[in-house]
Write a protein that holds these residues in place. Structure first.
Motif, PDB file in Angstrom:
ATOM      1  N   ARG A  64       2.146   3.512  -6.767  1.00 30.47           N
ATOM      2  CA  ARG A  64       2.237   4.489  -7.867  1.00 30.47           C
ATOM      3  C   ARG A  64       3.295   5.538  -7.572  1.00 30.47           C
ATOM      4  NH1 ARG A  64      -3.589   3.944  -7.462  1.00 30.47           N
ATOM      5  NH2 ARG A  64      -4.425   2.917  -9.316  1.00 30.47           N
ATOM      6  N   ARG A  81      -4.195  -4.327  -8.129  1.00 27.91           N
ATOM      7  CA  ARG A  81      -4.134  -4.729  -9.550  1.00 27.91           C
ATOM      8  C   ARG A  81      -3.935  -3.523 -10.441  1.00 27.91           C
ATOM      9  NH1 ARG A  81      -9.762  -5.985 -11.546  1.00 27.91           N
ATOM     10  NH2 ARG A  81      -9.692  -3.689 -11.551  1.00 27.91           N
ATOM     11  N   ASP A  82      -4.746  -2.488 -10.248  1.00 30.07           N
ATOM     12  CA  ASP A  82      -4.664  -1.320 -11.120  1.00 30.07           C
ATOM     13  C   ASP A  82      -3.346  -0.574 -10.937  1.00 30.07           C
ATOM     14  OD1 ASP A  82      -7.138  -2.024 -12.030  1.00 30.07           O
ATOM     15  OD2 ASP A  82      -8.228  -0.376 -11.068  1.00 30.07           O
ATOM     16  N   ALA A  83      -2.884  -0.463  -9.691  1.00 29.58           N
ATOM     17  CA  ALA A  83      -1.611   0.229  -9.451  1.00 29.58           C
ATOM     18  C   ALA A  83      -0.457  -0.529 -10.100  1.00 29.58           C
ATOM     19  CB  ALA A  83      -1.374   0.379  -7.954  1.00 29.58           C
ATOM     20  N   LEU A 123      -0.611  -2.411 -12.684  1.00 27.69           N
ATOM     21  CA  LEU A 123      -0.741  -2.309 -14.134  1.00 27.69           C
ATOM     22  C   LEU A 123      -0.575  -0.881 -14.643  1.00 27.69           C
ATOM     23  CD1 LEU A 123      -3.771  -4.715 -14.726  1.00 27.69           C
ATOM     24  CD2 LEU A 123      -1.354  -5.169 -15.229  1.00 27.69           C
ATOM     25  N   LEU A 150      -1.542 -12.136  -9.246  1.00 26.04           N
ATOM     26  CA  LEU A 150      -1.038 -10.831  -8.827  1.00 26.04           C
ATOM     27  C   LEU A 150       0.074 -10.994  -7.793  1.00 26.04           C
ATOM     28  CD1 LEU A 150      -4.365  -8.804  -8.501  1.00 26.04           C
ATOM     29  CD2 LEU A 150      -2.615  -8.566 -10.273  1.00 26.04           C
ATOM     30  N   PRO A 177      -2.065   1.064  -2.749  1.00 26.04           N
ATOM     31  CA  PRO A 177      -1.975   1.301  -4.201  1.00 26.04           C
ATOM     32  C   PRO A 177      -1.397   2.673  -4.538  1.00 26.04           C
ATOM     33  CG  PRO A 177      -4.075   0.285  -3.646  1.00 26.04           C
ATOM     34  CD  PRO A 177      -3.433   0.667  -2.346  1.00 26.04           C
ATOM     35  N   ARG A 178      -1.758   3.671  -3.761  1.00 22.83           N
ATOM     36  CA  ARG A 178      -1.214   5.016  -3.989  1.00 22.83           C
ATOM     37  C   ARG A 178       0.297   5.028  -3.782  1.00 22.83           C
ATOM     38  NH1 ARG A 178      -1.262   9.911  -0.032  1.00 22.83           N
ATOM     39  NH2 ARG A 178      -0.702  11.646  -1.387  1.00 22.83           N
ATOM     40  N   THR A 185      -8.490  -4.912  -6.063  1.00 22.61           N
ATOM     41  CA  THR A 185      -8.718  -4.072  -7.241  1.00 22.61           C
ATOM     42  C   THR A 185      -7.701  -2.933  -7.296  1.00 22.61           C
ATOM     43  OG1 THR A 185     -11.078  -4.598  -7.255  1.00 22.61           O
ATOM     44  CG2 THR A 185     -10.388  -2.595  -8.417  1.00 22.61           C
ATOM     45  N   GLY A 186      -7.473  -2.293  -6.149  1.00 20.21           N
ATOM     46  CA  GLY A 186      -6.529  -1.179  -6.117  1.00 20.21           C
ATOM     47  C   GLY A 186      -5.112  -1.617  -6.433  1.00 20.21           C
ATOM     48  N   LEU A 188      -2.594   1.616 -13.998  1.00 18.70           N
ATOM     49  CA  LEU A 188      -3.907   2.157 -14.325  1.00 18.70           C
ATOM     50  C   LEU A 188      -4.452   2.948 -13.144  1.00 18.70           C
ATOM     51  CD1 LEU A 188      -5.444  -1.058 -15.930  1.00 18.70           C
ATOM     52  CD2 LEU A 188      -4.315   0.843 -17.105  1.00 18.70           C
ATOM     53  N   GLY A 189      -5.480   3.721 -13.399  1.00 18.85           N
ATOM     54  CA  GLY A 189      -6.149   4.446 -12.330  1.00 18.85           C
ATOM     55  C   GLY A 189      -5.541   5.804 -12.067  1.00 18.85           C
TER      56      GLY A 189
END
Length: 343
Positions: A90, A44-46, A48, A122, A86-87, A41-42, A50-51
């Motif tokens: 970003r 995917r959002d990073a 895209l 992904l 994920p961080r 999930t992390g 998002l988050g």
């Protein structure tokens, strides 16, 4: 008797080819989600965009943070990786073009995790970004590693010819020879990858020929482990690990066990040792050695619990074992811890 045994073995291996959902409502909250789910999930959002961005991270700290993230992956610490990676993706996008090479390595790490967690869509996105960023950053070793991961994804999609082309073309890149021993080690990994693809084509002779070529490269490099931080390491032991899975993919699980001439502690990372035990479990399942399969899965859990519980391939194998024969408290306990049975 033989027919019942054959049907039981087929049930285990057929289940291992399917995605097995975790038993439950399917609506877990973030607090209840398992580390593997949080990581997917992390990422995917990073990827895209998002988050939340989180606290600012100085670009100068990115190489050090990369080393920490790689250490989490090598230790199969999915919970820690789900927080960190994920961080970093970003932050890498915010850092500017001069950090493209570091961002490429974030994406390489993400690709390896997504492949393990059976998230090919992904995985393709991450591998493509890694290759483009590595090209832009002038990092030929990372370009080659991205090609290797794309070859893995192509193989999983059943595109065997394309997988071979990706791996062998990257292995022939003169830039690898110019990079010294680390480039030679990367070439060895690519040839291993090609051998495993040939194994999927049930070409045992071709697989063994390519594996011998990879082993010769490892012998040329001596006993030193190379590429620990980018591909889990390359040495003679990792070539032997590859041979276990290649033999059972080529159609001979008994040969996979017979080919096992290494001690898992000679492998360079916890992640590789966990793979050793799950590969043995798969070979035993295909061979019809149910008790040895369960014992190998328990060893994998003792080695790397988060990874063993998270991997869809392990869940599928557990599901096959549960429906194909006698269950034991050990099997049911492992299945519950992996989310295949209610706890």
């Amino acid at each position: 008797m033989k027919r019942r045994k054959l049907l039981a073995n087929l049930t285990i291996t057929a289940a291992a080819a399917a995605v097995v959902p975790i038993t439950g409502t399917g609506h877990s909250s973030a607090a209840e989600a398992r580390p593997g789910e949080l990581l997917v999930t992390g990422l995917r959002d990073a990827m895209l965009g998002l988050g939340p961005l989180g606290a600012p991270l100085s670009p100068d700290h990115l190489p050090g943070e990369l080393a920490r993230a790689v250490a989490h992956f090598n230790a199969s610490s999915y919970g820690s990786l789900a927080v960190r990676l994920p961080r970093l993706i970003r932050a890498g996008h915010q850092a500017g073009a001069e950090y493209h090479a570091v961002l490429a390595r974030f994406y390489l790490l993400a690709t390896r995790a997504l492949i393990k967690l059976d998230e090919p869509q992904l995985g393709w996105m991450a591998a493509d970004r890694a290759r483009r960023l590595a090209l832009a950053g002038g990092a030929p070793l990372d370009v080659a590693e991205a090609a290797r991961q794309q070859a893995v994804l192509a193989r999983q999609a059943g595109w065997h010819d394309q997988s071979l082309t990706l791996a062998l073309a990257a292995a022939d890149d003169p830039a690898l020879r110019e990079a010294g021993n680390i480039g030679i080690a990367q070439r060895g990994l690519l040839i291993q990858c090609a051998a495993y693809t040939v194994a999927h084509q049930r070409d045992q002779e071709g697989m063994r020929r390519l594996t011998k070529e990879a082993a010769a490269i490892a012998d040329e490099l001596g006993g030193i482990t190379h590429l620990r931080d980018t591909a889990g390491g390359f040495n003679r032991a990792t070539v032997q690990l590859h041979l276990i899975s290649a033999e059972y993919k080529a159609g001979d699980p008994s040969a996979a066990i017979a080919a096992d001439a290494l001690h898992p502690m000679t492998l360079p990372t916890v992640e590789r040792r966990a793979l050793y035990w799950t590969d043995r479990a798969t070979a035993y399942a295909q061979w019809g050695r149910r008790d040895q399969c369960i014992d190998a899965l328990l060893e994998a859990e003792r080695c790397a619990a988060e990874e063993t519980h998270a991997r869809p391939a392990v869940k599928a194998m557990l599901n096959g074992l549960l429906v194909s024969g006698r269950t034991t408290p050990e099997l049911r306990g492992l299945a519950a811890r992996a989310g295949v049975l209610p706890a």
